[in-house]
Design an enzyme around this catalytic site. Structure first.
Site, PDB file in Angstrom:
ATOM      1  N   GLU A  21      40.374  44.652  48.627  1.00 42.63           N
ATOM      2  CA  GLU A  21      40.195  46.078  48.957  1.00 42.63           C
ATOM      3  C   GLU A  21      38.962  46.198  49.870  1.00 42.63           C
ATOM      4  O   GLU A  21      38.868  47.091  50.673  1.00 42.63           O
ATOM      5  CB  GLU A  21      40.008  46.881  47.667  1.00 42.63           C
ATOM      6  CG  GLU A  21      40.108  48.380  47.842  1.00 42.63           C
ATOM      7  CD  GLU A  21      39.795  49.147  46.570  1.00 42.63           C
ATOM      8  OE1 GLU A  21      39.492  48.521  45.537  1.00 42.63           O
ATOM      9  OE2 GLU A  21      39.834  50.384  46.628  1.00 42.63           O
ATOM     10  N   ARG A  60      35.872  37.986  37.000  1.00 42.88           N
ATOM     11  CA  ARG A  60      36.130  38.807  35.811  1.00 42.88           C
ATOM     12  C   ARG A  60      37.433  38.433  35.117  1.00 42.88           C
ATOM     13  O   ARG A  60      37.580  38.646  33.911  1.00 42.88           O
ATOM     14  CB  ARG A  60      36.072  40.296  36.179  1.00 42.88           C
ATOM     15  CG  ARG A  60      34.652  40.757  36.503  1.00 42.88           C
ATOM     16  CD  ARG A  60      34.597  42.242  36.802  1.00 42.88           C
ATOM     17  NE  ARG A  60      35.291  42.609  38.007  1.00 42.88           N
ATOM     18  CZ  ARG A  60      34.779  42.514  39.249  1.00 42.88           C
ATOM     19  NH1 ARG A  60      33.558  42.067  39.412  1.00 42.88           N
ATOM     20  NH2 ARG A  60      35.482  42.878  40.296  1.00 42.88           N
TER      21      ARG A  60
HETATM   22  P1  AMP Z   1      43.107  43.519  45.263  1.00 43.64           P
HETATM   23  O1  AMP Z   1      43.205  42.142  45.782  1.00 43.64           O
HETATM   24  O2  AMP Z   1      42.994  44.547  46.344  1.00 43.64           O
HETATM   25  O3  AMP Z   1      44.206  43.835  44.272  1.00 43.64           O
HETATM   26  O4  AMP Z   1      41.718  43.641  44.482  1.00 43.64           O
HETATM   27  C1  AMP Z   1      41.601  43.151  43.188  1.00 43.64           C
HETATM   28  C2  AMP Z   1      40.381  42.296  43.013  1.00 43.64           C
HETATM   29  O5  AMP Z   1      39.209  42.899  43.540  1.00 43.64           O
HETATM   30  C3  AMP Z   1      40.107  42.072  41.538  1.00 43.64           C
HETATM   31  O6  AMP Z   1      39.581  40.766  41.358  1.00 43.64           O
HETATM   32  C4  AMP Z   1      39.089  43.134  41.194  1.00 43.64           C
HETATM   33  O7  AMP Z   1      38.145  42.655  40.268  1.00 43.64           O
HETATM   34  C5  AMP Z   1      38.426  43.487  42.528  1.00 43.64           C
HETATM   35  N1  AMP Z   1      38.428  44.914  42.790  1.00 43.64           N
HETATM   36  C6  AMP Z   1      39.089  45.544  43.803  1.00 43.64           C
HETATM   37  N2  AMP Z   1      38.894  46.845  43.790  1.00 43.64           N
HETATM   38  C7  AMP Z   1      38.096  47.091  42.730  1.00 43.64           C
HETATM   39  C8  AMP Z   1      37.540  48.287  42.163  1.00 43.64           C
HETATM   40  N3  AMP Z   1      37.780  49.494  42.687  1.00 43.64           N
HETATM   41  N4  AMP Z   1      36.779  48.175  41.048  1.00 43.64           N
HETATM   42  C9  AMP Z   1      36.540  46.948  40.505  1.00 43.64           C
HETATM   43  N5  AMP Z   1      37.029  45.796  40.995  1.00 43.64           N
HETATM   44  C10 AMP Z   1      37.791  45.855  42.095  1.00 43.64           C
END
Ligand code: AMP
Length: 174
Positions: A98, A61
Site C-alpha cells: 500500500e 507481524r
Molecule cells: P498489501 O500488500 O497492500 O495487502 O499490504 C499488506 C501488508 O502491509 C501487511 O503486511 C500489513 O502489515 C501492511 N499494511 C498495509 N497497509 C496497512 C495499514 N493500513 N495498517 C497496518 N499495516 C498495513
C-alpha cells in the site's frame, strides 16, 4: 469476548508511515493476553479441521500470529521474509505494498511438493504482499489451503486478488 472487542483493541494511527495511510496497529491488541489468545483461538477454530502441514508467517507481524497458530494447530512454521534475511538458498518475489515496493523470500527447500499451507499476516490491504507469498508457495508446488488475516481493508479489494489462489479468511473488516 466479541469481534467488536478485538476491533476496539486495535489502534488506528493516522498518517503512518506516510500521509493518508490509516495504520492499524495490532500491538495494542496483542499486549492484552485475552485478546491475543482469542485471535489465535478463533483462527484455530476456523482451520482446525482442515489438513494443514505448514503455517506461513509473513515478516514481521505475520510471525506473531503464524507461530502461535502453528503451535495450536500442531503444524510447522515457515517464514517468508524481506530480502536478504534468510540464510540458505531462496526464491525471491517482488511485490507492491500500500506504501512502496519490496521483495519477499522463502527458503527453496522449506515446503515439500503438495504440502498444504496456510498463509498468515496481520492485515490485508491491496493483497500484494500475500499474493507475492502465494506465488512463492506455488513455485514450490505446494497447495494453498487458505489465507488468514486479523484485519481486511475492504475498500482496497485485496480478497479479489487472492481468491484465485485460495480462500480468504479475516476476523475483522474495516
Ligand atoms: P498489501 O500488500 O497492500 O495487502 O499490504 C499488506 C501488508 O502491509 C501487511 O503486511 C500489513 O502489515 C501492511 N499494511 C498495509 N497497509 C496497512 C495499514 N493500513 N495498517 C497496518 N499495516 C498495513
Amino acid at each position: 469476548m466479541s469481534i467488536e472487542d478485538i476491533k476496539n483493541s486495535i489502534r488506528n494511527v493516522p498518517d503512518f508511515p506516510k500521509k493518508g495511510i490509516q495504520f492499524k496497529d495490532i500491538t495494542t491488541a496483542i499486549k492484552n493476553p485475552k485478546i491475543y489468545r482469542e485471535i489465535i483461538d478463533l483462527m484455530a477454530q476456523e482451520f482446525g479441521k482442515k489438513k494443514i502441514d505448514y503455517v506461513i508467517g509473513i515478516e514481521a507481524r505475520g510471525f506473531i500470529l503464524a507461530a502461535a497458530l502453528a503451535y495450536k494447530l500442531g503444524c510447522g512454521f515457515v517464514p517468508v521474509r524481506k530480502a536478504n534475511k534468510l540464510p540458505a538458498q531462496v526464491l525471491t518475489q517482488k511485490y507492491a505494498l500500500e506504501y512502496g515496493t519490496d521483495s519477499l523470500e522463502i527458503h527453496a527447500d522449506s515446503l515439500e511438493k503438495g504440502a498444504n499451507v496456510l498463509i498468515v499476516d496481520d492485515l490485508l490491504a491491496t493483497g500484494g504482499t500475500a499474493l507475492a507469498t502465494a506465488k512463492l508457495v506455488k513455485q514450490l508446488e505446494a497447495n494453498i489451503a487458505a489465507f488468514a488475516f486479523i484485519i481486511e481493508l475492504k475498500d482496497l479489494n485485496g480478497a479479489a486478488t487472492l481468491e484465485p489462489y485460495g480462500k480468504v479468511f479475516s476476523l475483522i473488516t474495516w
